[in-house]
Design a protein around this motif. Sequence first.
Motif, PDB file in Angstrom:
ATOM      1  N   ARG A  18       0.831  -1.210   0.000  1.00 47.71           N
ATOM      2  CA  ARG A  18       0.000   0.000   0.000  1.00 47.71           C
ATOM      3  C   ARG A  18       0.866   1.261   0.000  1.00 47.71           C
ATOM      4  O   ARG A  18       0.564   2.238  -0.684  1.00 47.71           O
ATOM      5  N   ARG A  39       2.349   2.077  -3.390  1.00 50.59           N
ATOM      6  CA  ARG A  39       1.369   2.743  -4.250  1.00 50.59           C
ATOM      7  C   ARG A  39       1.206   4.220  -3.840  1.00 50.59           C
ATOM      8  O   ARG A  39       1.167   5.105  -4.703  1.00 50.59           O
ATOM      9  N   ASN A  78      -2.096  -6.752  -3.612  1.00 54.55           N
ATOM     10  CA  ASN A  78      -0.649  -6.538  -3.517  1.00 54.55           C
ATOM     11  C   ASN A  78      -0.030  -6.392  -4.901  1.00 54.55           C
ATOM     12  O   ASN A  78       0.816  -5.519  -5.134  1.00 54.55           O
ATOM     13  N   ASP A 101      -0.750  -3.064  -6.288  1.00 57.39           N
ATOM     14  CA  ASP A 101       0.063  -2.041  -5.625  1.00 57.39           C
ATOM     15  C   ASP A 101       1.477  -2.008  -6.206  1.00 57.39           C
ATOM     16  O   ASP A 101       2.032  -0.939  -6.478  1.00 57.39           O
ATOM     17  N   SER A 103       1.744  -0.365  -9.564  1.00 55.97           N
ATOM     18  CA  SER A 103       1.676   1.095  -9.655  1.00 55.97           C
ATOM     19  C   SER A 103       2.993   1.650 -10.185  1.00 55.97           C
ATOM     20  O   SER A 103       3.019   2.700 -10.834  1.00 55.97           O
TER      21      SER A 103
END
Length: 304
Positions: free
Chosen positions: A38, A41, A102, A105, A108
């Motif tokens: 997280r 990202r 995941n 993320d 990204s």
Amino acid sequence: MPQFSTLQIEADAHNPRIARLLLNRPERLNAINNDTPREIRQAVEWAQDNDAIHVILIEGAGKGFCGGYDLAETAEQEIEHPCQQEKTPWDPMADYAFMKRNTEDFMSLWRCTKPTIAKVHGAAVAGGSDIALCCDLLVMANDARIGYMPTRVWGCPTTAMWTHRLGPTRAKQLMFTGDVISGAQAAEWGLANMAVPADELEATTLRLAERIAGVPRGHLAMHKLVVNQFMLHTGLEQTQQLATVFDGITRHNPEGLWFRRYAQTEGFKAAVQWRDSGRAIPEGDEARQEIARLEALLRERAAG
């Protein structure tokens, strides 16, 4: 600057067009915990929204880039994660949703319009290789290591980047063996853009980042989107979907459950040593018999 628990990001002190994203859990070899994906990202979004930033450089603090998911302690516990292991009956869609998030993320780094460069020293292995290979470019120290050892048992790389970055023949070799290759070999195979002596890694990566940073943001975005579109047309998203489903299966089939029970009885390091040694891994009925034996041993220990 945004504040995170597993990493930090800021503009380079000498070139504000370069964002430096530092994986920052050196005491755990920058291993991935539940917050890491997280925060990656969120850090990428910060750089994406900052018009001064043209390129993102991602690196690891301490001895290496990233040693993968932080499993050394949880793999030995009774419950590793309620959506992933030891939930009875296992819910494959809950597992898929957790791991796919995941993956998204990590991706990204690939999807943002600004070029991303992984600067790898030490190890970028297992989930750490997912992070490195989601970056657009890869620069490694000659003696750095990259690979996905859990393909031998208890894992499937959910980002599925090995084939798209390396080609099918060599990707199969690494997936079938779980072998780790050096930075020098990664460059020879075309997985890394370049590999250099460790003491030249910082300067080499920074020169590349600075060269890219001089290009207008719009041009960088267009070129990245063109190449990414090619990868999408070769089936990247569909491959990631399949790989993420398979990752859950590898942790819950007889072989994966054997690995977990062995880690619980003998310790995670012993389980990893068996996995990586090339020694035959119990499978099918043999694995089921070993699971029963190891579970009986766990019950005896619990009874005192």
